[in-house]
Scaffold this motif. Structure first.
Motif, PDB file in Angstrom:
ATOM      1  N   TYR A  94       7.206 -30.157  28.939  1.00 26.68           N
ATOM      2  CA  TYR A  94       6.677 -31.000  30.024  1.00 26.68           C
ATOM      3  C   TYR A  94       7.690 -31.107  31.164  1.00 26.68           C
ATOM      4  CZ  TYR A  94       4.652 -35.013  32.460  1.00 26.68           C
ATOM      5  OH  TYR A  94       4.124 -35.849  33.412  1.00 26.68           O
ATOM      6  N   HIS A  95       8.954 -31.339  30.820  1.00 28.40           N
ATOM      7  CA  HIS A  95       9.991 -31.442  31.859  1.00 28.40           C
ATOM      8  C   HIS A  95      10.130 -30.110  32.602  1.00 28.40           C
ATOM      9  CE1 HIS A  95      13.496 -33.027  33.888  1.00 28.40           C
ATOM     10  NE2 HIS A  95      14.202 -31.963  33.517  1.00 28.40           N
ATOM     11  N   GLN A 115       7.230 -29.477  34.913  1.00 27.91           N
ATOM     12  CA  GLN A 115       7.375 -30.218  36.165  1.00 27.91           C
ATOM     13  C   GLN A 115       8.268 -29.458  37.141  1.00 27.91           C
ATOM     14  OE1 GLN A 115       8.787 -33.914  34.314  1.00 27.91           O
ATOM     15  NE2 GLN A 115       7.019 -34.970  35.160  1.00 27.91           N
ATOM     16  N   THR A 129      -0.210 -33.335  38.168  1.00 27.74           N
ATOM     17  CA  THR A 129      -1.392 -32.984  37.365  1.00 27.74           C
ATOM     18  C   THR A 129      -1.288 -31.563  36.829  1.00 27.74           C
ATOM     19  OG1 THR A 129      -2.538 -32.354  39.405  1.00 27.74           O
ATOM     20  CG2 THR A 129      -2.911 -34.573  38.588  1.00 27.74           C
ATOM     21  N   ALA A 184       1.515 -29.899  36.156  1.00 27.64           N
ATOM     22  CA  ALA A 184       2.521 -29.893  35.088  1.00 27.64           C
ATOM     23  C   ALA A 184       1.924 -30.411  33.789  1.00 27.64           C
ATOM     24  CB  ALA A 184       3.724 -30.741  35.501  1.00 27.64           C
ATOM     25  N   SER A 185       1.099 -31.458  33.888  1.00 28.59           N
ATOM     26  CA  SER A 185       0.429 -32.014  32.708  1.00 28.59           C
ATOM     27  C   SER A 185      -0.491 -30.977  32.081  1.00 28.59           C
ATOM     28  CB  SER A 185      -0.384 -33.258  33.109  1.00 28.59           C
ATOM     29  OG  SER A 185      -1.280 -33.633  32.091  1.00 28.59           O
ATOM     30  N   THR A 221       1.349 -28.081  30.336  1.00 29.71           N
ATOM     31  CA  THR A 221       1.873 -28.482  29.024  1.00 29.71           C
ATOM     32  C   THR A 221       0.757 -28.514  27.991  1.00 29.71           C
ATOM     33  OG1 THR A 221       3.532 -29.837  30.175  1.00 29.71           O
ATOM     34  CG2 THR A 221       3.222 -30.241  27.812  1.00 29.71           C
ATOM     35  N   SER A 222      -0.398 -29.063  28.367  1.00 26.03           N
ATOM     36  CA  SER A 222      -1.546 -29.111  27.450  1.00 26.03           C
ATOM     37  C   SER A 222      -2.005 -27.704  27.084  1.00 26.03           C
ATOM     38  CB  SER A 222      -2.700 -29.880  28.096  1.00 26.03           C
ATOM     39  OG  SER A 222      -2.342 -31.227  28.343  1.00 26.03           O
ATOM     40  N   PRO A 246      -5.721 -34.479  33.224  1.00 24.01           N
ATOM     41  CA  PRO A 246      -4.451 -35.135  33.576  1.00 24.01           C
ATOM     42  C   PRO A 246      -4.615 -36.555  34.118  1.00 24.01           C
ATOM     43  CG  PRO A 246      -4.463 -32.867  34.353  1.00 24.01           C
ATOM     44  CD  PRO A 246      -5.859 -33.164  33.868  1.00 24.01           C
ATOM     45  N   ILE A 277       0.115 -37.832  22.010  1.00 22.50           N
ATOM     46  CA  ILE A 277      -0.120 -37.717  23.454  1.00 22.50           C
ATOM     47  C   ILE A 277      -0.153 -39.121  24.063  1.00 22.50           C
ATOM     48  CG2 ILE A 277      -1.735 -36.947  25.245  1.00 22.50           C
ATOM     49  CD1 ILE A 277      -0.494 -34.643  23.752  1.00 22.50           C
ATOM     50  N   HIS A 320       0.553 -36.431  28.732  1.00 18.09           N
ATOM     51  CA  HIS A 320       1.656 -35.565  28.324  1.00 18.09           C
ATOM     52  C   HIS A 320       2.126 -35.948  26.924  1.00 18.09           C
ATOM     53  CE1 HIS A 320       3.898 -39.041  29.915  1.00 18.09           C
ATOM     54  NE2 HIS A 320       4.909 -38.658  29.140  1.00 18.09           N
ATOM     55  N   GLY A 375       7.623 -34.618  25.125  1.00 19.56           N
ATOM     56  CA  GLY A 375       7.657 -33.541  26.112  1.00 19.56           C
ATOM     57  C   GLY A 375       7.235 -32.194  25.572  1.00 19.56           C
TER      58      GLY A 375
END
Length: 368
Positions: free
Chosen positions: A39-40, A43, A157, A159-160, A163-164, A223, A330, A337, A341
């Protein structure tokens, strides 16, 4: 202006640059001997995409890293209560915004002075030209505000959702295999390599299973939870009168969870959007990850293109595995997220789908 920024022609010109940023990032992830916080890192990836591709800023990596940290401070405090006290989130957000705007002003000035070597029109170019077409030179403040709005639209959104996407590909290896099969059948993936020149916008939009996967990620892991609207005329809902002028909130997540068109709503099932079922085609407002009506998200086509380009690179050039014993829970705030992470170990692949055991800086040479 925004319709031009996210038009088919504009997206076509952004695509090669988006691919470069994603390739560069996946090489860095794969060369890291440790697991990464997806997640980081996602971003960072989407911020870099917004700065380098959407805005065309040529900011050195070190400076880009500092700008990213300031931007994170701004985003973390942007929804703070407006109580202007020392050490408050509101005050931290204001300070971060001021620092951010100074950095953006410097980047804008350098961009305006250095027009050499440009091979595409980025979003900021389009914004500036649109102002000139309407006989109005945009002020530096207007350019900074527009720039910040574009970064914000492309950042949290996406980045979210990125990750998903990675988490679902980890949870459902058969989905990843089906993606690879589609890429091979369409002549995009051959002997473990993406065929040169095969990733054009029309080709990507023609990948039906990939489209289903992205749709399902956005259905199950939207997101943003909802949106606000102002009532334009009084109406009635379930026996209650909603007066003109009221502010109302609609829930995207609850809509997706309760819409009768979706079967087994908690199951990750991209095939629900396939030709045989087409669950999203029944009714107008059962599926709305980007909102609905005239105020639907303007950047939705860019977000979907980015997610598709990321999925293609993941299916083609990387092997990755969960670095923790179980998948994380989550959280929904401020966007969807994983609570930790999502810790994942990435391995690079050569053209025969064998792991590449290297960590050289030379691999990170792709720039935009």
């Amino acid at each position: 202006v925004f319709s031009k920024i996210f038009s088919h022609e504009a997206l076509e010109s952004y695509l090669p640059k988006i691919q470069l940023v994603i390739k560069d990032t996946l090489r860095a992830w794969s060369s890291n001997p440790e697991s990464i916080n997806v997640y980081h890192e996602a971003q960072k990836l989407t911020f870099r995409m917004a700065i380098r591709v959407l805005l065309g800023f040529r900011i050195p990596d070190e400076e880009l890293g500092r700008l990213f940290e300031v931007y994170q401070q701004f985003v973390e405090n942007v929804f703070s209560l407006p109580v202007d006290l020392p050490f408050s989130g509101y005050r931290r957000g204001i300070r971060a915004r001021e620092t951010l705007q100074k950095g953006l002003e410097k980047a804008i000035q350098e961009k305006l002075q250095n027009t050499q070597g440009k091979d595409y029109a980025d979003a900021l170019d389009i914004l500036i030209e649109s102002g000139k077409e309407h006989g109005k030179e945009l002020t530096m403040q207007e350019l900074k505000d527009g720039t910040l709005e574009l970064i914000f639209a492309a950042y949290a959104t996406t980045a979210s959702a990125s990750t998903s996407l990675i988490m679902q590909l980890l949870k459902h290896p058969r989905v990843l295999e089906k993606l690879q099969e589609e890429l091979r059948s369409k002549g995009i993936l051959h002997n473990g390599c993406i065929c040169e020149g095969s990733l054009r916008l029309d080709n990507i939009n023609g990948l039906q299973y990939l489209d289903c996967v992205i749709k399902e990620v956005l259905r199950l892991f939207t997101p943003i939870s909802g949106g606000y609207r102002t009532v334009l005329q009084t109406f009635e809902l379930d026996g209650f009168q909603i007066p003109k002028g009221w502010s109302v909130m609609y829930s995207i997540r609850d809509t997706h969870d309760t819409a009768p068109v979706f079967k087994d709503v908690d199951v990750f099932d991209p095939d629900r959007f396939g030709q045989g079922r087409s669950e999203d085609k029944d009714g107008r407002f059962h599926y709305l990850p980007f909102g609905g009506g005239v105020r639907t998200c303007l950047g939705k086509h860019l977000a979907k293109l980015f997610l598709k380009a990321l999925a293609i690179e993941l299916a083609s050039t990387s092997r990755f595995e969960l670095a923790t014993r179980t998948f994380p829970k989550i959280t929904l705030v401020p966007v969807v997220h994983p609570v930790d992470g999502l810790k994942v170990k990435f391995f690079g692949l050569d053209s025969n789908q064998n792991e590449i055991l290297t960590g050289t800086d030379a691999m990170l040479g792709a720039t935009v």
